[in-house]
Design a protein around this motif. Structure first.
Motif, short mmCIF file in Angstrom:
data_model
loop_
_atom_site.label_atom_id
_atom_site.label_comp_id
_atom_site.label_asym_id
_atom_site.label_seq_id
_atom_site.Cartn_x
_atom_site.Cartn_y
_atom_site.Cartn_z
N GLN A 39 -1.11 -9.87 5.72
CA GLN A 39 -0.81 -8.76 6.63
C GLN A 39 -0.94 -9.19 8.08
OE1 GLN A 39 0.93 -6.82 4.54
NE2 GLN A 39 0.13 -5.10 5.69
N TRP B 286 0.82 -1.19 0.00
CA TRP B 286 0.00 0.00 0.00
C TRP B 286 0.86 1.24 0.00
CZ3 TRP B 286 -4.78 -1.36 -0.93
CH2 TRP B 286 -5.16 -2.65 -0.58
N GLU C 242 -4.82 -11.32 1.09
CA GLU C 242 -4.13 -10.09 1.47
C GLU C 242 -4.25 -9.85 2.97
OE1 GLU C 242 -3.74 -6.62 -1.56
OE2 GLU C 242 -5.81 -7.32 -1.59
N ARG D 106 4.51 1.61 1.46
CA ARG D 106 4.76 0.61 2.49
C ARG D 106 5.98 -0.22 2.15
NH1 ARG D 106 5.49 -1.55 6.61
NH2 ARG D 106 4.64 -3.50 7.34
N ASN E 223 -1.56 5.26 6.33
CA ASN E 223 -0.55 4.26 6.03
C ASN E 223 0.68 4.89 5.38
OD1 ASN E 223 0.67 1.63 5.18
ND2 ASN E 223 0.12 2.42 3.18
N THR F 88 -2.10 -3.01 7.87
CA THR F 88 -0.88 -2.44 7.32
C THR F 88 -0.37 -1.29 8.18
OG1 THR F 88 -1.71 -2.99 5.11
CG2 THR F 88 0.21 -1.56 5.22
N CYS G 279 1.18 -2.78 11.19
CA CYS G 279 2.53 -3.28 10.87
C CYS G 279 3.55 -2.14 10.82
CB CYS G 279 2.51 -4.03 9.54
SG CYS G 279 1.78 -5.67 9.60
N ASN G 280 3.13 -1.02 10.26
CA ASN G 280 4.03 0.14 10.24
C ASN G 280 4.48 0.50 11.65
OD1 ASN G 280 3.68 0.36 7.48
ND2 ASN G 280 2.18 2.01 7.60
#
Length: 468
Positions: free
Chosen positions: A402, A2, A398, A5, A325, A363, A366-367
């Motif tokens: 993630q 994304w 997907e 990312r 994101n 996402t 995760c960042n």
């Protein structure tokens, strides 16, 4: 995949290879989004159709005219008879056919005639000529768009007019033209399209604002945008007004908010430095918006319907998640800002509201998690692990990918999380993916981590295989 990312490093894969894969996935996604909505041209025919007796001109395309018939229409417009407006109306309807459009622009003097009427002092003639140009701008043939090059400077000039209808028509005509032709874009930049849009974005009229967002979003998607367009946009007042309209135009109308959210998205995805947006307070502004949306949740909402507001504003939440994101992808500071603003509860409420939102929220998480143990501990202070278990049962690859990546980061930085996950039944949830080819390697790596006693060196302190 994304925005900007960063992918995890996989066994046997170099950083450049992963970046190339990520760029391919990003390009495919942008292409799908562009084809579905963003680069589809817009037509404004409702008002003129109503004037002709309520028939919807957008639903029926007239048959193509012969070259002689097109020439006769052009001569009727050029003669200046009493029925000149009627002739223009018949020409506009004929130009809804692409074959007729191509025949028209090939006629000598055709665009010059329309330009003359478009710049005349007769308001009704001017508006009808503008509608003819608007029909031409909707053509998928680049040669038709490029035939309209002589009129672009006048389209820009009339954006400062007093008629909302006329300004809106000029905006969408410009937006349609820049989609199809690089030559049009290259002509508009030195003619001053960015300063003109910076003036129009301060209009009080919602229709004008949405039109500005449409034109700007088309420009920002152009291949030359990172070097030639985005720097001009960032040097103008456009960014501060875009942020304002994303957050505060909900009551006036959703269209402008969505358009400008996409504009911000393209700037962040395609420009290396985000200092301008950060200096304008993009993170607190957008996180406050999400918190506000979350505050609208009814206390007695049925299970699974926590966001009823999504029925009213389904796209805005998604666009804000995209933007969050991109802002948090490479910035420990912005991840810390997100935590300090106590955004996590609102993010977790969005986790299961839709397929796209699930992937985007994972996402963003995760960042945050990749920044280290402290950030993972903050995540685990929320009821995160129980919320991840249902995601592992979803059929969406997907979302699963993630989710597995987030679990890996949590287990890596906070080994106690692996034990907690096992006690909640996570072991069985991971085992079901051992027979799934695209997931089995990643699931097995996580199972190896949860089987390790606390304090033992983990075999996954290498890296989890990249999900592709």
């Amino acid at each position: 995949m994304w925005g900007r990312r960063r992918g995890r490093r996989g066994a046997g894969r170099g950083v450049e290879e992963l970046r190339a894969l990520r760029r391919e996935r990003e390009a495919a996604l942008r292409k799908a989004r562009r084809e579905e909505q963003l680069v589809s041209k817009r037509l404004l025919r409702e008002d003129s159709a109503a004037e002709e007796g309520g028939q919807d001109g957008a639903d029926t395309v007239p048959d193509p005219l012969s070259e002689d018939e097109v020439l006769e229409l052009l001569r009727a417009v050029q003669r200046g008879s009493e029925d000149r407006k009627g002739s223009l109306g018949r020409l506009r309807r004929a130009l809804q056919n692409e074959d007729t459009q191509q025949k028209f622009v090939r006629l000598d003097g055709s665009i010059r005639t329309l330009t003359g009427l478009f710049t005349s002092s007769l308001a009704d003639m001017q508006l009808e000529a503008a509608r003819c140009l608007h029909e031409l701008s909707h053509s998928s043939d680049p040669t038709v768009a490029e035939a309209c090059l002589p009129v672009t400077s006048y389209l820009l000039t009339y954006l400062s007019g007093h008629s909302v209808e006329f300004t809106e028509l000029c905006l969408y005509t410009l937006g349609n033209l820049v989609v199809e032709s690089e030559a049009v874009r290259k002509q508009l930049l030195p003619q001053g399209i960015i300063p003109v849009l910076a003036s129009c974005i301060q209009s009080p009229h919602e229709a004008v604002l949405e039109g500005v967002g449409y034109v700007l979003s088309q420009l920002l998607q152009a291949k030359e945008s990172p070097m030639e367009i985005i720097p001009q946009v960032l040097d103008s007042v456009l960014p501060q007004h875009m942020l304002r309209l994303v957050c505060f135009s909900l009551k006036a109308g959703l269209g402008a908010a969505v358009e400008f959210a996409w504009c911000l998205h393209y700037i962040i995805c395609r420009h290396k430095s985000n200092t301008v947006l950060l200096g304008l307070g993009a993170v607190p502004t957008l996180t406050s918006l999400l918190l506000h949306l979350a505050s609208e949740i009814p206390q007695d909402a049925p299970e699974g319907l926590e966001l009823c507001f999504l029925q009213q504003h389904p796209f805005l939440v998604q666009e804000c998640l995209w933007l969050l994101n991109n802002l948090t992808a490479d910035s420990p500071f912005l991840c810390s800002a997100l935590l300090s603003l106590d955004l996590l509860p609102a993010l977790l409420q969005l986790l299961q509201c839709s397929q796209m939102a699930t992937v985007l929220v994972l996402t963003v998480l995760c960042n945050i998690a990749e920044k280290g143990p402290f950030q993972c501990q903050r995540l685990l202070q929320q009821p995160l692990l129980p919320l991840l278990l249902p995601i592992l049962a979803l059929p969406d690859p997907e979302a699963l990918g993630q989710c597995l990546e987030l679990l890996h980061l949590l287990f890596l930085h906070c080994p106690q999380a692996a034990a907690d996950f096992t006690r909640q039944g996570g072991h069985q949830a991971l085992e079901q993916h051992q027979s799934t080819p695209e997931l089995q390697e990643r699931a097995q790596a996580l199972l190896d981590m949860v089987r390790q006693p606390l304090g033992a060196p983990s075999p996954c302190h290498t890296t989890l295989p990249a999900f592709s």
